[in-house]
Enzyme design. Sequence first.
Site, short mmCIF file in Angstrom:
data_model
loop_
_atom_site.label_atom_id
_atom_site.label_comp_id
_atom_site.label_asym_id
_atom_site.label_seq_id
_atom_site.Cartn_x
_atom_site.Cartn_y
_atom_site.Cartn_z
N HIS A 1 0.84 -1.21 0.00
CA HIS A 1 0.00 0.00 0.00
C HIS A 1 0.87 1.24 0.00
O HIS A 1 0.95 1.96 -0.98
CB HIS A 1 -0.94 -0.03 1.20
CG HIS A 1 -2.00 1.03 1.19
ND1 HIS A 1 -2.25 1.86 0.12
CD2 HIS A 1 -2.89 1.42 2.16
CE1 HIS A 1 -3.24 2.67 0.41
NE2 HIS A 1 -3.64 2.44 1.64
N HIS B 1 -0.75 0.96 -11.50
CA HIS B 1 -1.67 1.28 -10.40
C HIS B 1 -2.86 0.35 -10.50
O HIS B 1 -3.27 -0.05 -11.59
CB HIS B 1 -2.11 2.75 -10.50
CG HIS B 1 -2.80 3.25 -9.27
ND1 HIS B 1 -4.14 3.05 -9.02
CD2 HIS B 1 -2.31 3.97 -8.21
CE1 HIS B 1 -4.45 3.61 -7.87
NE2 HIS B 1 -3.38 4.17 -7.35
N ASP C 1 3.54 8.10 -7.01
CA ASP C 1 4.79 7.84 -6.30
C ASP C 1 6.02 8.08 -7.16
O ASP C 1 7.11 8.32 -6.64
CB ASP C 1 4.81 6.40 -5.79
CG ASP C 1 3.69 6.12 -4.81
OD1 ASP C 1 3.58 6.89 -3.83
OD2 ASP C 1 2.93 5.17 -5.02
#
Length: 384
Positions: A226, A266, A321
């Site tokens: 996560h 993702h 990210d």
Amino acid sequence: MSDELKRGLEGVLVAESDLSYVDGEVGKLVYRGYDIEDLARGASYEEVLYLLWYGSLPTREELDAFAAELAAERTVDDGVLDVVRALADADERPMAALRTATSMLSAYDPDAGDDPDEEVTETSLRQGRRITAKIPTILAAFERARQGAEPIAPDPDLSHAGNFLYMLTGTEPDAVSEETFDMALTLHADHGLNASTFTAMVIGSTMADVYSGVTGGIGALSGSLHGGANQDVMEVLYEVDESEKDPVEWVKDARAAGRRIPGFGHRVYKVKDPRARILEEKLRDLAESSGNTKWLDYTTAIEQYLTDQGLLEKGIAPNVDFYSGSVYDSMGIPVDMYTPIFAMSRAGGWIAHVVEYQEDNRLIRPRARYTGPVDAEFVPIDER
């Protein structure tokens, strides 16, 4: 009642929410109807919190009052700070330290517990405001303790974002850094029913308090599946830099060796994450402000190469990210603090989901298909 097994609750609808909407096919993220790009560029994190918690963007008067209430709750009791120092001395992981310290906050809530004259929503929002205000203080104090320095008291005159950077470094941030960090908080504030949000909501469905829900959310976010991907991205960039190779050549070699490049792909997005687009722009601003374009050059070169290799055609695109790590590094934030900063932002979303769910609460209680033995014959212990 269907007996179809959906591992990981893949595709299962378990709730309705007005809070955030993700369209992974076109790369769109919406908070209560507002596009994330409009909010990130035009609203402060405090405005976004108000939107998530109260359902509308605040007026100037409402925002000033809300921001002042939030700032007034930033101070953390010495009992919690003593534990934060002890955890730093014990070389505890930052996310574990945050989990422990957040759980402790309820012991120092001046009016914790149920008020018979207060609605559940009011209690949850009051507790949530205190948690959200104090998490930055906890994180900054933990990092300074690791450096052997005393914590810096919060400054109520600074924004939520600016105050954290000040408590972390001892210096008020420049305008570019403060704006960038504020935008990063907004981008991470909510994202549908992800694992940590669902965890907080499950806890809230038992009518446990918000301290419990946020503590559970932190625990879920600490898992490698996560949170933590932005740290992985930054560690790869460090490795590229230390290798003294061209970043594209490094990626070619890494892929040939079977390594996965973090920051791509993702569970929801099939195109470039809208949050990544915004952070890429802010990374350009930071690079221009500092004169150091290294991380910008590396990330854009890697993205272009992997795009040319057809990853986008396979639905594997840069996620938030891929750029957030470089942004944080450019502001001097230690790499193992990236996921705690994620939690600092996402706490606002966790609180919003708990409040929303409790307004029409039903205990979340799914079933599991039993696959063990049946009709086992019990044998007394002396005969085994």
